[in-house]
Design a protein around this motif. Structure first.
Motif, PDB file in Angstrom:
ATOM      1  N   ALA A 263      24.157 -16.305  54.038  1.00 44.39           N
ATOM      2  CA  ALA A 263      23.401 -16.098  55.273  1.00 44.39           C
ATOM      3  C   ALA A 263      21.972 -16.617  55.148  1.00 44.39           C
ATOM      4  CB  ALA A 263      23.396 -14.612  55.632  1.00 44.39           C
ATOM      5  N   THR A 264      21.318 -16.320  54.035  1.00 40.80           N
ATOM      6  CA  THR A 264      19.946 -16.773  53.841  1.00 40.80           C
ATOM      7  C   THR A 264      19.885 -18.295  53.740  1.00 40.80           C
ATOM      8  OG1 THR A 264      19.397 -14.713  52.698  1.00 40.80           O
ATOM      9  CG2 THR A 264      17.894 -16.556  52.374  1.00 40.80           C
ATOM     10  N   THR A 265      20.835 -18.885  53.040  1.00 42.70           N
ATOM     11  CA  THR A 265      20.847 -20.341  52.879  1.00 42.70           C
ATOM     12  C   THR A 265      20.967 -21.047  54.224  1.00 42.70           C
ATOM     13  OG1 THR A 265      21.825 -20.130  50.674  1.00 42.70           O
ATOM     14  CG2 THR A 265      22.017 -22.276  51.742  1.00 42.70           C
ATOM     15  N   LYS A 266      21.784 -20.531  55.112  1.00 45.53           N
ATOM     16  CA  LYS A 266      21.909 -21.135  56.446  1.00 45.53           C
ATOM     17  C   LYS A 266      20.552 -21.190  57.147  1.00 45.53           C
ATOM     18  CE  LYS A 266      26.736 -20.023  57.482  1.00 45.53           C
ATOM     19  NZ  LYS A 266      27.638 -19.225  58.348  1.00 45.53           N
ATOM     20  N   ARG A 267      19.780 -20.121  57.047  1.00 45.97           N
ATOM     21  CA  ARG A 267      18.468 -20.090  57.684  1.00 45.97           C
ATOM     22  C   ARG A 267      17.501 -21.070  57.032  1.00 45.97           C
ATOM     23  NH1 ARG A 267      15.547 -14.663  58.943  1.00 45.97           N
ATOM     24  NH2 ARG A 267      14.079 -16.284  59.632  1.00 45.97           N
ATOM     25  N   ILE A 268      17.513 -21.127  55.709  1.00 53.31           N
ATOM     26  CA  ILE A 268      16.608 -22.030  54.997  1.00 53.31           C
ATOM     27  C   ILE A 268      16.957 -23.489  55.313  1.00 53.31           C
ATOM     28  CG2 ILE A 268      15.767 -22.767  52.730  1.00 53.31           C
ATOM     29  CD1 ILE A 268      14.945 -19.923  53.389  1.00 53.31           C
ATOM     30  N   VAL A 269      18.243 -23.810  55.314  1.00 49.45           N
ATOM     31  CA  VAL A 269      18.677 -25.179  55.610  1.00 49.45           C
ATOM     32  C   VAL A 269      18.298 -25.561  57.039  1.00 49.45           C
ATOM     33  CG1 VAL A 269      20.728 -26.603  56.006  1.00 49.45           C
ATOM     34  CG2 VAL A 269      20.502 -25.301  53.890  1.00 49.45           C
ATOM     35  N   SER A 301      33.357 -20.527  53.236  1.00 45.75           N
ATOM     36  CA  SER A 301      31.957 -20.293  53.589  1.00 45.75           C
ATOM     37  C   SER A 301      31.067 -21.174  52.729  1.00 45.75           C
ATOM     38  CB  SER A 301      31.588 -18.824  53.394  1.00 45.75           C
ATOM     39  OG  SER A 301      30.242 -18.574  53.764  1.00 45.75           O
ATOM     40  N   ASN A 302      29.805 -21.240  53.125  1.00 45.81           N
ATOM     41  CA  ASN A 302      28.816 -21.957  52.321  1.00 45.81           C
ATOM     42  C   ASN A 302      28.292 -21.076  51.190  1.00 45.81           C
ATOM     43  OD1 ASN A 302      27.299 -20.525  54.646  1.00 45.81           O
ATOM     44  ND2 ASN A 302      25.689 -20.936  53.159  1.00 45.81           N
ATOM     45  N   THR A 303      27.678 -21.707  50.213  1.00 38.36           N
ATOM     46  CA  THR A 303      27.019 -20.958  49.141  1.00 38.36           C
ATOM     47  C   THR A 303      25.534 -21.311  49.153  1.00 38.36           C
ATOM     48  OG1 THR A 303      27.586 -22.634  47.488  1.00 38.36           O
ATOM     49  CG2 THR A 303      29.141 -20.824  47.791  1.00 38.36           C
ATOM     50  N   GLY A 304      24.851 -21.180  48.020  1.00 38.11           N
ATOM     51  CA  GLY A 304      23.402 -21.212  48.042  1.00 38.11           C
ATOM     52  C   GLY A 304      22.721 -22.472  47.548  1.00 38.11           C
ATOM     53  N   GLN A 305      23.477 -23.545  47.268  1.00 35.61           N
ATOM     54  CA  GLN A 305      22.859 -24.749  46.732  1.00 35.61           C
ATOM     55  C   GLN A 305      22.780 -25.855  47.779  1.00 35.61           C
ATOM     56  OE1 GLN A 305      25.337 -22.726  45.166  1.00 35.61           O
ATOM     57  NE2 GLN A 305      26.008 -24.106  43.563  1.00 35.61           N
ATOM     58  N   PHE A 306      21.683 -26.559  47.769  1.00 29.76           N
ATOM     59  CA  PHE A 306      21.517 -27.766  48.584  1.00 29.76           C
ATOM     60  C   PHE A 306      20.397 -28.581  47.961  1.00 29.76           C
ATOM     61  CE2 PHE A 306      18.798 -24.512  50.400  1.00 29.76           C
ATOM     62  CZ  PHE A 306      17.583 -25.160  50.575  1.00 29.76           C
ATOM     63  N   THR A 307      20.285 -29.822  48.375  1.00 29.87           N
ATOM     64  CA  THR A 307      19.237 -30.720  47.875  1.00 29.87           C
ATOM     65  C   THR A 307      18.488 -31.314  49.057  1.00 29.87           C
ATOM     66  OG1 THR A 307      20.355 -31.257  45.800  1.00 29.87           O
ATOM     67  CG2 THR A 307      18.796 -32.883  46.642  1.00 29.87           C
ATOM     68  N   ILE A 362      15.005 -32.809  45.388  1.00 28.50           N
ATOM     69  CA  ILE A 362      14.788 -31.488  44.780  1.00 28.50           C
ATOM     70  C   ILE A 362      16.005 -30.621  45.101  1.00 28.50           C
ATOM     71  CG2 ILE A 362      13.317 -29.438  44.695  1.00 28.50           C
ATOM     72  CD1 ILE A 362      11.148 -31.365  46.041  1.00 28.50           C
ATOM     73  N   ARG A 363      16.663 -30.127  44.063  1.00 34.13           N
ATOM     74  CA  ARG A 363      17.794 -29.216  44.289  1.00 34.13           C
ATOM     75  C   ARG A 363      17.281 -27.790  44.436  1.00 34.13           C
ATOM     76  NH1 ARG A 363      22.127 -28.408  39.657  1.00 34.13           N
ATOM     77  NH2 ARG A 363      20.517 -26.978  38.932  1.00 34.13           N
ATOM     78  N   PHE A 364      17.820 -27.094  45.429  1.00 34.75           N
ATOM     79  CA  PHE A 364      17.464 -25.705  45.682  1.00 34.75           C
ATOM     80  C   PHE A 364      18.655 -24.794  45.409  1.00 34.75           C
ATOM     81  CE2 PHE A 364      13.998 -27.618  47.878  1.00 34.75           C
ATOM     82  CZ  PHE A 364      13.012 -26.645  48.034  1.00 34.75           C
ATOM     83  N   TYR A 365      18.354 -23.627  44.921  1.00 33.44           N
ATOM     84  CA  TYR A 365      19.323 -22.535  44.923  1.00 33.44           C
ATOM     85  C   TYR A 365      18.655 -21.341  45.593  1.00 33.44           C
ATOM     86  CZ  TYR A 365      21.595 -18.252  43.691  1.00 33.44           C
ATOM     87  OH  TYR A 365      22.169 -17.015  43.792  1.00 33.44           O
ATOM     88  N   ILE A 366      19.325 -20.752  46.561  1.00 30.38           N
ATOM     89  CA  ILE A 366      18.785 -19.611  47.292  1.00 30.38           C
ATOM     90  C   ILE A 366      19.383 -18.321  46.740  1.00 30.38           C
ATOM     91  CG2 ILE A 366      18.513 -18.528  49.550  1.00 30.38           C
ATOM     92  CD1 ILE A 366      16.997 -21.213  49.142  1.00 30.38           C
ATOM     93  N   GLY A 367      18.503 -17.402  46.368  1.00 31.62           N
ATOM     94  CA  GLY A 367      18.943 -16.135  45.791  1.00 31.62           C
ATOM     95  C   GLY A 367      19.000 -15.016  46.812  1.00 31.62           C
ATOM     96  N   LEU A 368      18.550 -13.839  46.413  1.00 28.19           N
ATOM     97  CA  LEU A 368      18.713 -12.640  47.231  1.00 28.19           C
ATOM     98  C   LEU A 368      17.441 -12.210  47.943  1.00 28.19           C
ATOM     99  CD1 LEU A 368      20.944 -10.538  44.799  1.00 28.19           C
ATOM    100  CD2 LEU A 368      21.665 -12.117  46.600  1.00 28.19           C
ATOM    101  N   GLU A 369      16.390 -13.014  47.895  1.00 26.93           N
ATOM    102  CA  GLU A 369      15.133 -12.658  48.550  1.00 26.93           C
ATOM    103  C   GLU A 369      15.285 -12.676  50.077  1.00 26.93           C
ATOM    104  OE1 GLU A 369      14.121 -15.124  44.821  1.00 26.93           O
ATOM    105  OE2 GLU A 369      15.514 -15.243  46.498  1.00 26.93           O
ATOM    106  N   ASP A 370      14.328 -12.069  50.747  1.00 26.45           N
ATOM    107  CA  ASP A 370      14.295 -12.095  52.204  1.00 26.45           C
ATOM    108  C   ASP A 370      14.064 -13.533  52.685  1.00 26.45           C
ATOM    109  OD1 ASP A 370      13.891 -10.411  54.827  1.00 26.45           O
ATOM    110  OD2 ASP A 370      12.293 -11.913  54.807  1.00 26.45           O
ATOM    111  N   PRO A 371      14.816 -14.008  53.695  1.00 26.72           N
ATOM    112  CA  PRO A 371      14.666 -15.402  54.127  1.00 26.72           C
ATOM    113  C   PRO A 371      13.274 -15.750  54.630  1.00 26.72           C
ATOM    114  CG  PRO A 371      16.166 -14.170  55.575  1.00 26.72           C
ATOM    115  CD  PRO A 371      15.931 -13.333  54.376  1.00 26.72           C
ATOM    116  N   ASP A 372      12.623 -14.853  55.374  1.00 26.12           N
ATOM    117  CA  ASP A 372      11.271 -15.149  55.869  1.00 26.12           C
ATOM    118  C   ASP A 372      10.273 -15.284  54.723  1.00 26.12           C
ATOM    119  OD1 ASP A 372      11.961 -15.196  58.568  1.00 26.12           O
ATOM    120  OD2 ASP A 372      11.771 -13.022  58.747  1.00 26.12           O
ATOM    121  N   TYR A 373      10.465 -14.513  53.685  1.00 22.75           N
ATOM    122  CA  TYR A 373       9.638 -14.580  52.477  1.00 22.75           C
ATOM    123  C   TYR A 373       9.707 -15.987  51.872  1.00 22.75           C
ATOM    124  CZ  TYR A 373       8.358 -13.086  47.633  1.00 22.75           C
ATOM    125  OH  TYR A 373       7.805 -12.923  46.394  1.00 22.75           O
ATOM    126  N   LEU A 374      10.923 -16.556  51.842  1.00 22.39           N
ATOM    127  CA  LEU A 374      11.113 -17.894  51.280  1.00 22.39           C
ATOM    128  C   LEU A 374      10.626 -18.983  52.232  1.00 22.39           C
ATOM    129  CD1 LEU A 374      14.671 -17.432  49.707  1.00 22.39           C
ATOM    130  CD2 LEU A 374      12.462 -17.352  48.526  1.00 22.39           C
TER     131      LEU A 374
END
Length: 385
Positions: A263-269, A301-307, A362-374
């Motif tokens: 869920a967080t990764t979708k928002r960041i992407v 579903s998607n996971t937490g990695q993207f570039t 740059i490769r990203f991995y999204i963890g468990l932090e709040d999406p707005d924080y990131l």
């Protein structure tokens, strides 16, 4: 078999351990026999008994049972690292004079295995662009024995059409192996698509806390037992009981963590895809990705990695962005509670290694932090570019 049963009950045998809710760590190297006859029988059936922890151990077995069930496999065998599992799986299927077809740009140590290690022992390897299954077919030779997949791959996240490549392999009597670390068994099950062996780096999502390393191979019981008596027992890249216990602990929360990460990764992407300083986002579940439909078809579903590719020609701007991030750690690997970046620029000007990828990646991995924080952190760092 239901997911909750696999994660919380399968293989627990609590009545054997004083009804302890958390399984014990069977921290022993040896298991004693009462008679010569008993030892003789154990030696005859070592793949299926507890004789020596370099072979089997009850804590490790618990992990193996759960991983096999998650992948829909008959059996599994655990290793001390992901690349140990990859190496054992590959070595179990080839010998001198054989030929392997492998996806281009796999995990770096898989790449080293394919391009540096196997050729030393007379195994030929052809690397192909796996986005077109026909590239596997066109690379086949009379001595091809193995097709190796990694879908999605490790840095640019291209997918392979698993069913199409499996069909090619079966038509030419080749074995298929896939690294399924990116998707986890929750989001993709290659054995159900006909793949012969599935490997995982358990260091990633399975462990989930960046505090343990491990790997696993899942497949048919006969195939796994052959690996046990040959590559596993001979090379000794075993998983120790405490590491297995940590990985079992990680499995308990895998569904909750993966849901949060997805869920967080979708928002960041979505944020980065619309940012004027970002040239491109490489991510299978982005609707503009040419393989979006294949991702929807193969993965749940998607996971937490993207570039991402930054819109700059100045490596110093890349450094400024990466160094300016306050809440993303800069490190290898992924799959833990913390968000990470891995800049290709770090491999430039080192004197001993240079990536073939552009330094703007740059490769990203999204963890468990709040999406707005990131997102707030990304915003302030992108302002420096």
């Amino acid at each position: 078999m239901e997911l909750s049963y696999i994660l919380n009950e399968l293989g627990e045998d609590r009545e054997l351990y004083f009804n302890a809710i958390a399984p014990p760590i069977i921290q022993t190297s040896n298991f004693a026999c009462k008679t010569v006859a008993e030892m003789r029988e154990m030696l005859k059936h070592e793949p299926d008994v507890y004789f020596y922890t370099r072979g089997n151990n009850p804590t490790v077995t618990l992990l193996e049972k759960k991983m096999a069930a998650l992948e829909g496999a008959e059996h599994a065998i655990a290793f001390g690292s992901g690349i140990a599992a990859v190496s054992a799986a590959v070595l179990s299927q080839v010998k001198a004079g054989d030929h392997v077809v492998c996806i281009k740009k796999p995990y770096s140590w898989t790449n080293a295995l394919m391009q540096k290690f196997l050729p030393r022992f007379g195994v030929e390897v052809t690397m192909v662009d796996g986005t077109d299954a026909n590239n596997y077919k066109n690379a086949l030779k009379p001595n091809t024995k193995l097709l190796y997949l990694e879908s999605p791959n490790s840095f640019t996240f291209e997918l392979q059409d698993i069913k199409a490549i499996v069909a090619i392999a079966k038509a030419h009597n080749c074995v298929t192996i896939i690294d399924n670390s990116f998707a986890t068994p929750l989001f993709q099950n290659p054995l159900a698509m006909g793949v012969d062996l599935v490997v995982h780096s358990c260091t990633k999502y399975i462990g989930g806390h960046s505090d343990v390393m491990g790997g696993v191979i899942c497949g048919k019981h006969e195939t796994i037992n052959k690996i046990f008596v040959q590559e596993y027992m001979t090379l000794g890249a075993i998983l120790d009981p405490h590491a297995a216990w940590l990985l079992v602990r990680g499995l308990r929360t895998l569904p909750v963590r993966m849901e949060r990460v997805a869920a967080t990764t979708k928002r960041i992407v979505a944020y980065l895809s619309n940012h004027p300083k970002v040239e491109q986002v490489l991510y299978p579940f982005l609707e503009t990705n040419p393989q979006y439909e294949l991702a929807q078809k193969q993965m749940r579903s998607n996971t937490g990695q993207f570039t991402i590719t930054l819109k700059t020609e100045d490596i110093n701007k890349v450094d400024l962005f990466c160094d300016g991030l306050k809440h993303f750690l800069m490190a290898a690997s992924w799959g833990g509670h913390e968000s990470l970046i891995y800049p290709v620029a770090a491999s430039y000007n080192t004197g001993n290694y240079k990536s073939s990828l552009p330094f703007t990646m740059i490769r990203f991995y999204i963890g468990l932090e709040d999406p707005d924080y990131l997102i707030n952190d990304l915003e302030q760092a992108l302002a420096k570019v």
